[in-house]
Design a protein around this motif. Sequence first.
Motif, PDB file in Angstrom:
ATOM      1  N   UNK A   1      13.165   3.346   0.726  1.00 32.04           N
ATOM      2  CA  UNK A   1      13.412   4.624   0.068  1.00 32.04           C
ATOM      3  C   UNK A   1      13.027   5.800   0.967  1.00 32.04           C
ATOM      4  N   UNK A   2      13.504   6.974   0.629  1.00 33.69           N
ATOM      5  CA  UNK A   2      13.147   8.169   1.398  1.00 33.69           C
ATOM      6  C   UNK A   2      11.650   8.449   1.300  1.00 33.69           C
ATOM      7  N   UNK A   3      11.107   8.360   0.079  1.00 29.03           N
ATOM      8  CA  UNK A   3       9.673   8.618  -0.104  1.00 29.03           C
ATOM      9  C   UNK A   3       8.842   7.569   0.638  1.00 29.03           C
ATOM     10  N   UNK A   4       9.292   6.322   0.586  1.00 30.25           N
ATOM     11  CA  UNK A   4       8.579   5.262   1.284  1.00 30.25           C
ATOM     12  C   UNK A   4       8.597   5.462   2.787  1.00 30.25           C
ATOM     13  N   UNK A   5       9.758   5.868   3.321  1.00 32.05           N
ATOM     14  CA  UNK A   5       9.875   6.106   4.757  1.00 32.05           C
ATOM     15  C   UNK A   5       8.973   7.256   5.194  1.00 32.05           C
ATOM     16  N   UNK A   6       8.886   8.294   4.372  1.00 34.07           N
ATOM     17  CA  UNK A   6       8.042   9.448   4.702  1.00 34.07           C
ATOM     18  C   UNK A   6       6.586   9.022   4.823  1.00 34.07           C
TER      19      UNK A   6
ATOM     20  N   UNK B   1       0.790  -1.225   0.000  1.00 35.20           N
ATOM     21  CA  UNK B   1       0.000   0.000   0.000  1.00 35.20           C
ATOM     22  C   UNK B   1       0.819   1.270   0.000  1.00 35.20           C
ATOM     23  N   UNK B   2       2.153   1.160  -0.008  1.00 34.83           N
ATOM     24  CA  UNK B   2       3.017   2.337  -0.061  1.00 34.83           C
ATOM     25  C   UNK B   2       3.816   2.274  -1.356  1.00 34.83           C
ATOM     26  N   UNK B   3       3.491   3.135  -2.301  1.00 28.96           N
ATOM     27  CA  UNK B   3       4.178   3.142  -3.590  1.00 28.96           C
ATOM     28  C   UNK B   3       5.656   3.454  -3.402  1.00 28.96           C
ATOM     29  N   UNK B   4       6.494   2.612  -3.967  1.00 31.92           N
ATOM     30  CA  UNK B   4       7.928   2.857  -3.916  1.00 31.92           C
ATOM     31  C   UNK B   4       8.525   2.742  -2.533  1.00 31.92           C
ATOM     32  N   UNK B   5       7.915   1.936  -1.668  1.00 34.49           N
ATOM     33  CA  UNK B   5       8.435   1.814  -0.303  1.00 34.49           C
ATOM     34  C   UNK B   5       9.873   1.314  -0.323  1.00 34.49           C
ATOM     35  N   UNK B   6      10.122   0.314  -1.162  1.00 35.54           N
ATOM     36  CA  UNK B   6      11.484  -0.207  -1.271  1.00 35.54           C
ATOM     37  C   UNK B   6      12.140   0.272  -2.568  1.00 35.54           C
ATOM     38  N   UNK B   7      13.346   0.803  -2.423  1.00 35.91           N
ATOM     39  CA  UNK B   7      14.115   1.166  -3.617  1.00 35.91           C
ATOM     40  C   UNK B   7      14.876  -0.040  -4.144  1.00 35.91           C
ATOM     41  N   UNK B   8      14.961  -1.096  -3.319  1.00 39.25           N
ATOM     42  CA  UNK B   8      15.576  -2.347  -3.744  1.00 39.25           C
ATOM     43  C   UNK B   8      14.909  -3.495  -3.004  1.00 39.25           C
ATOM     44  N   UNK B   9      14.566  -4.546  -3.733  1.00 35.42           N
ATOM     45  CA  UNK B   9      13.951  -5.741  -3.156  1.00 35.42           C
ATOM     46  C   UNK B   9      14.367  -6.919  -4.024  1.00 35.42           C
ATOM     47  N   UNK B  10      15.456  -7.604  -3.639  1.00 39.11           N
ATOM     48  CA  UNK B  10      15.919  -8.745  -4.419  1.00 39.11           C
ATOM     49  C   UNK B  10      16.910  -9.585  -3.607  1.00 39.11           C
TER      50      UNK B  10
END
Length: 214
Positions: A201-206, A173-182
Amino acid sequence: MESFEFAARLADTAGDQPSDFVVLDIRPVDDSAREQIRRVWHKLAQAVSNFHQHTGNGSPHWTNWKIHEWIQSPPSGVSQFAAWDDDCLAGFLSVRFPYVSPVEQALELPYVEHLITFPGNMDTRIWKRRLSHVGVALAGFVASHSRTIGKAGRFALHAVQESEKFWVALGTGIDGFYSCDKTGISGSHPINETQRYFEVSEAGATQFLSRFAT
């Protein structure tokens, strides 16, 4: 300045009333936390492990970690935090800093070494949990801690198999929460390359921290 409250829910409630939640006091590990981990946390883990040995079933992964020994001499650069519900320990967190992002080589991040709820907050074959959402509260605290040290809420971790679903659900439910997932990302331990790597990510953390704003 923005402030946050990191709360857990009483597991036997509907979670729709303020009284259904407790605000956790998350602070650096002290002698009181070490003592409760040694005399209570470790004993509960032993009880679950002994029960599974008695019944012939494999013990949960978390019972194998000797946390009472680890906290006595953590690796250099690792900060330890305990989450308290009044005088009862609710969870434990250890964060290593700096950690160089494998995605952005110039970026240093806080790295979650351990994030675990108190055994009494887990459903087991011999007791029902007392609190839920402790892990979510601790993850929120990590993001807040990241901001405090100037890293904009970003943090990273490798997830053991038992906790992978938790971290996946956390970003739902949070767009772009992770900048990396692998998988395939190296870490401080050889086994990390086989584990799933997450970088917030910064946006995800916000967006995530907005859940805890007061």
